[in-house]
Design an enzyme around this catalytic site. Structure first.
Site, PDB file in Angstrom:
ATOM      1  N   TYR A 131      15.378  29.938   7.322  1.00 27.47           N
ATOM      2  CA  TYR A 131      14.250  30.739   7.810  1.00 27.47           C
ATOM      3  C   TYR A 131      14.192  30.810   9.326  1.00 27.47           C
ATOM      4  O   TYR A 131      14.305  29.784  10.004  1.00 27.47           O
ATOM      5  CB  TYR A 131      12.923  30.146   7.323  1.00 27.47           C
ATOM      6  CG  TYR A 131      12.727  30.199   5.835  1.00 27.47           C
ATOM      7  CD1 TYR A 131      12.901  31.384   5.119  1.00 27.47           C
ATOM      8  CD2 TYR A 131      12.338  29.060   5.137  1.00 27.47           C
ATOM      9  CE1 TYR A 131      12.704  31.421   3.746  1.00 27.47           C
ATOM     10  CE2 TYR A 131      12.127  29.097   3.765  1.00 27.47           C
ATOM     11  CZ  TYR A 131      12.317  30.280   3.071  1.00 27.47           C
ATOM     12  OH  TYR A 131      12.121  30.315   1.733  1.00 27.47           O
ATOM     13  N   LYS A 170       0.834  -1.209   0.000  1.00 25.61           N
ATOM     14  CA  LYS A 170       0.000   0.000   0.000  1.00 25.61           C
ATOM     15  C   LYS A 170       0.868   1.258   0.000  1.00 25.61           C
ATOM     16  O   LYS A 170       2.071   1.189   0.307  1.00 25.61           O
ATOM     17  CB  LYS A 170      -0.914  -0.017   1.229  1.00 25.61           C
ATOM     18  CG  LYS A 170      -0.167   0.028   2.557  1.00 25.61           C
ATOM     19  CD  LYS A 170      -1.107  -0.255   3.736  1.00 25.61           C
ATOM     20  CE  LYS A 170      -0.342  -0.207   5.052  1.00 25.61           C
ATOM     21  NZ  LYS A 170      -1.184  -0.640   6.190  1.00 25.61           N
TER      22      LYS A 170
END
Ligand code: PLP
Length: 386
Positions: A277, A44
């Site tokens: 940042y 999956k």
């Protein structure tokens, strides 16, 4: 789906190398551990980020006789790619592609009456019986049918549909809540309830081909949970379900994915220089910075800002400051590797690189999430195809 990646002719910004020989070896190791039970390779979520189709093919080559997915769409993609064996999918919502699933000969999971009605209707339209596996909630408290009246109704109606030739009840199954915590009292309780729910269904006349409850941690640690089939996901990718139960090597497993990037820039900076940042990292003195061109868009967790480990030039470095969308920075402590030098975020660990588990710890999550979230912008490069 990361089914095909062009052979890398030029250096890549970043790559996730997928070692299919390691995956095949892991499947063989799990088959030995399953001691006679069949192995379902769970692919999956694009094979936990490794690429569903190449991993499914490799798992089948190594003797996995079942493939498992969450959604029917994932299972249908495997069938469309030419995988011919048994494929089971378990996460359905009303209006799902039941008829396509029946026509593709998938095994579908049914946890409640609405799903049984939709699948029998689809089988009637398709003119072929559906392969249905009834899912019991033995205590997980997620999907699955509750014991007692609900189970009695589901089993009774499923047997009726089987009698009419609309379905075949191919399996009875369940899923653990805490198999990665050996000794957790819920494990024994779930096993007892599973045996009770099996006994009830079999007493009513269900003759399942397979009864199964074990995921990777149960396959690795609980011999009494194997029944006829084990559903192994994370372990086939060579990752331990949790550091507490052991390392991959403790179980003879080898990590399949190596995530690396080409250092995009190396530069000298003075002390006191803010990095990335928010300036959450400030250089403690004159140093060199290396720019690693992957970020949270590529699945590098922003929670690993200031903590994620990277191997550059044989040394462990740490993400300096924030992980940005497309890049992060490491403090190279004065080293000056050439631009293009390899930065290894994680791999098997035997070249000294960190592992997915190290990243999980740095980001406060589990290694499942680290590999599964590697983004589609990172090419998967398959090695050791058979
Ligand atoms: C994902 C999943 C598995 C595989 O779990 P692992 O811990 O990765 O082995 C097995 N069964 C179900 C129902 C799942 O959703």
């Amino acid at each position: 789906m990361n089914e095909t990646a062009p052979a890398p002719t030029a250096p890549l910004r970043a790559r996730a190398e997928i070692d299919l020989a390691a995956l095949r070896a892991n499947v063989r190791t799990l088959r030995a551990r399953a001691a006679g039970a069949a192995v379902m390779a769970v692919v999956k979520s694009d094979g936990y980020g490794h690429g569903a189709v190449p991993c499914a093919r490799a798992a089948v080559q190594a003797g996995a006789t079942w493939l498992g997915t969450a959604t029917p769409e994932e299972a249908l993609q495997l069938r469309a790619a030419g995988l011919t064996g048994r494929i089971m999918c378990w996460l359905w919502t009303p209006g799902g592609p039941w008829q396509a699933a029946v026509e593709a000969d998938l095994d579908v999971s049914v946890s409640g009456m609405w799903a049984l009605r939709e699948v029998t209707e689809a089988a009637r339209r398709a003119g072929t019986p559906a392969r249905v596996q009834l899912k019991a909630d033995t205590g997980l408290g997620r999907n699955g049918c509750q014991p007692g009246e609900d189970w009695a109704e589901l089993v009774g109606e499923a047997l009726k549909a089987e009698g009419e030739g609309l379905i075949r009840i191919t399996g009875l199954w369940s899923h653990f809540a805490c198999a990665d915590e050996p000794g957790h009292p819920s494990i024994a309780a779930q096993l007892t309830r599973f045996r009770d729910m099996l006994a009830y269904a079999e007493g009513q006349g269900v003759r399942p081909e397979v009864r199964h409850i074990a995921n990777s941690p149960a396959t690795l640690t609980l011999s009494e949970a194997r029944f006829d089939l084990v559903r192994t996901g994370i372990a086939i990718y060579g990752i331990s379900p949790s550091a507490e139960i052991g390392s991959p090597a403790d179980f003879g497993l080898r990590p399949v994915m190596t995530l690396s990037a080409s250092v995009a820039l190396v530069k000298q900076v003075p002390g006191g220089h803010g990095v990335s940042y928010g300036h959450h990292y400030v250089t403690p003195g004159e140093t060199t910075l290396g720019l690693v061109p992957v970020g949270y868009a590529d699945g590098i967790p922003r929670h690993a800002s200031g903590s994620g480990p990277v191997l550059v030039g044989g040394k462990w470095r740490t993400v300096a400051g924030r992980v940005a969308m497309d890049q992060f920075v490491v403090d190279l402590g004065g080293d000056e590797p050439e631009p293009g030098a390899e930065a290894v975020l994680f791999g098997p660990g035997d070249r000294g690189e960190p592992t997915a588990e190290d990243w999980a710890q740095a980001a406060g999550t589990i290694a499942y999430e680290i590999v599964t979230r590697i983004g589609t912008r990172v090419p998967r490069v398959y090695v050791n195809e058979e």
